[in-house]
Design a protein around this motif. Sequence first.
Motif, short mmCIF file in Angstrom:
data_model
loop_
_atom_site.label_atom_id
_atom_site.label_comp_id
_atom_site.label_asym_id
_atom_site.label_seq_id
_atom_site.Cartn_x
_atom_site.Cartn_y
_atom_site.Cartn_z
N GLN A 82 17.28 96.22 92.81
CA GLN A 82 18.43 97.09 92.61
C GLN A 82 17.99 98.41 91.98
OE1 GLN A 82 21.24 94.68 90.30
NE2 GLN A 82 22.59 94.67 92.09
N VAL A 92 19.27 88.50 91.63
CA VAL A 92 20.70 88.78 91.58
C VAL A 92 21.47 87.84 92.49
CG1 VAL A 92 22.46 90.54 92.03
CG2 VAL A 92 20.27 91.21 91.02
N ALA A 96 24.41 84.79 91.74
CA ALA A 96 25.76 84.84 92.30
C ALA A 96 25.99 83.77 93.38
CB ALA A 96 26.04 86.22 92.89
N LYS A 260 32.33 85.41 89.20
CA LYS A 260 31.10 86.19 89.33
C LYS A 260 30.23 85.62 90.44
CE LYS A 260 32.32 88.71 85.84
NZ LYS A 260 32.79 90.09 86.05
N VAL A 262 29.32 85.93 95.05
CA VAL A 262 28.83 86.84 96.08
C VAL A 262 29.86 87.90 96.42
CG1 VAL A 262 28.16 86.94 98.52
CG2 VAL A 262 27.24 85.15 97.06
N LEU A 265 29.77 90.55 93.89
CA LEU A 265 28.50 91.26 94.02
C LEU A 265 28.54 92.26 95.17
CD1 LEU A 265 25.52 91.63 93.22
CD2 LEU A 265 24.97 89.70 94.71
N ASP A 268 30.90 95.27 94.07
CA ASP A 268 30.25 96.15 93.10
C ASP A 268 29.12 96.94 93.75
OD1 ASP A 268 31.92 95.28 91.11
OD2 ASP A 268 30.53 93.78 90.33
N SER A 269 28.39 96.31 94.66
CA SER A 269 27.27 96.98 95.30
C SER A 269 27.75 98.10 96.22
CB SER A 269 26.42 95.97 96.09
OG SER A 269 25.91 94.97 95.24
N THR A 277 21.21 95.70 98.11
CA THR A 277 21.87 94.49 97.63
C THR A 277 22.87 93.99 98.66
OG1 THR A 277 21.66 95.31 95.36
CG2 THR A 277 23.17 93.47 95.74
#
Length: 310
Positions: A82, A92, A96, A260, A262, A265, A268-269, A277
């Motif tokens: 990241q 990461v 997740a 919290k 996938v 994730l 947010d990515s 990511t």
Amino acid sequence: MGRYVARRLLQMIPVFFGTTLLIFLMVYTLPGDPVAGLFGDKGTDPATLARLRAEHGLDQPILQQYWNYISNILFHFNFGEQIRSGREITEVIGDAFPVTLRLAMLAFLIELVLGLGLGIVAGLNAGRLADNLVLVFTLLIISVPVFVLGFIVRMVFSDQLGWISPNVSIDETWGELLAPAIVLGALSLAYVARLTRTSMAENLRADYVRTAVAKGLPKRRVYGVHLMRNSMIPVVTFLGTDIGALMGGAVVTEGLFNVKGVGGLIYDSIVRREGLTVVGVVTVLVIVYLVASLLVDLLYAVLDPRIRYA
């Protein structure tokens, strides 16, 4: 059977490269610079931006970036790191993925048990009261968007009744995942029930069922063996493809219940423009889809003895 499996595995290779290339190109055509996003509105000097882009390989042509990415996965199982946190993407995803896997497993179990149960009841009572109730219930679920259903479940069972926690804790338990799993699997549950109902109602009128009844076979064997095995083929097809959909489609559900996994994730990515990511998570989901598709095809031969793979 072995030749068929080998042929299918070979067919997965171009599918894997094609889908990952497509996702890679789509992600890296999104507006915004992930390196510039590190500094927010303040910005920084062009030399620093150029140095960071070179460190992460973002100054290379897009196809060269894809080749570097895919070769690192194939030869080193390295998804990169990241830009914002400097953490390995495999680490990461490793944090997740188990959370979403547990959520998807629970949702899959709910849709499997309740969906098949409702579909069997409706199919064996086609045109009667039980059938009509199941059709109305499933139509209601299909008509309600997932985010609306999630808000209703959270408002009623958390805010008003206090039966569940509004947010899932970091060390999530199976009990905390039950409410988001119900929301996540509700739509698939409705489709499974309708597919099962339609398939069973159609096969009830088939010649082989009438022949089995005429031979004097007990209804338990007619329905439980002959009817169920032949009626499950379209349902198994849907369930197999739905495994990956449950894991990839948890963005809204995980956001509502603060899971919290996938889904969070990916969200947010995308917001932070962490392209590597996003591509890494999607690559894992592509593999899940391909493996699930192969297992479904092999399961056809178990359900229907007439199907043989050469």
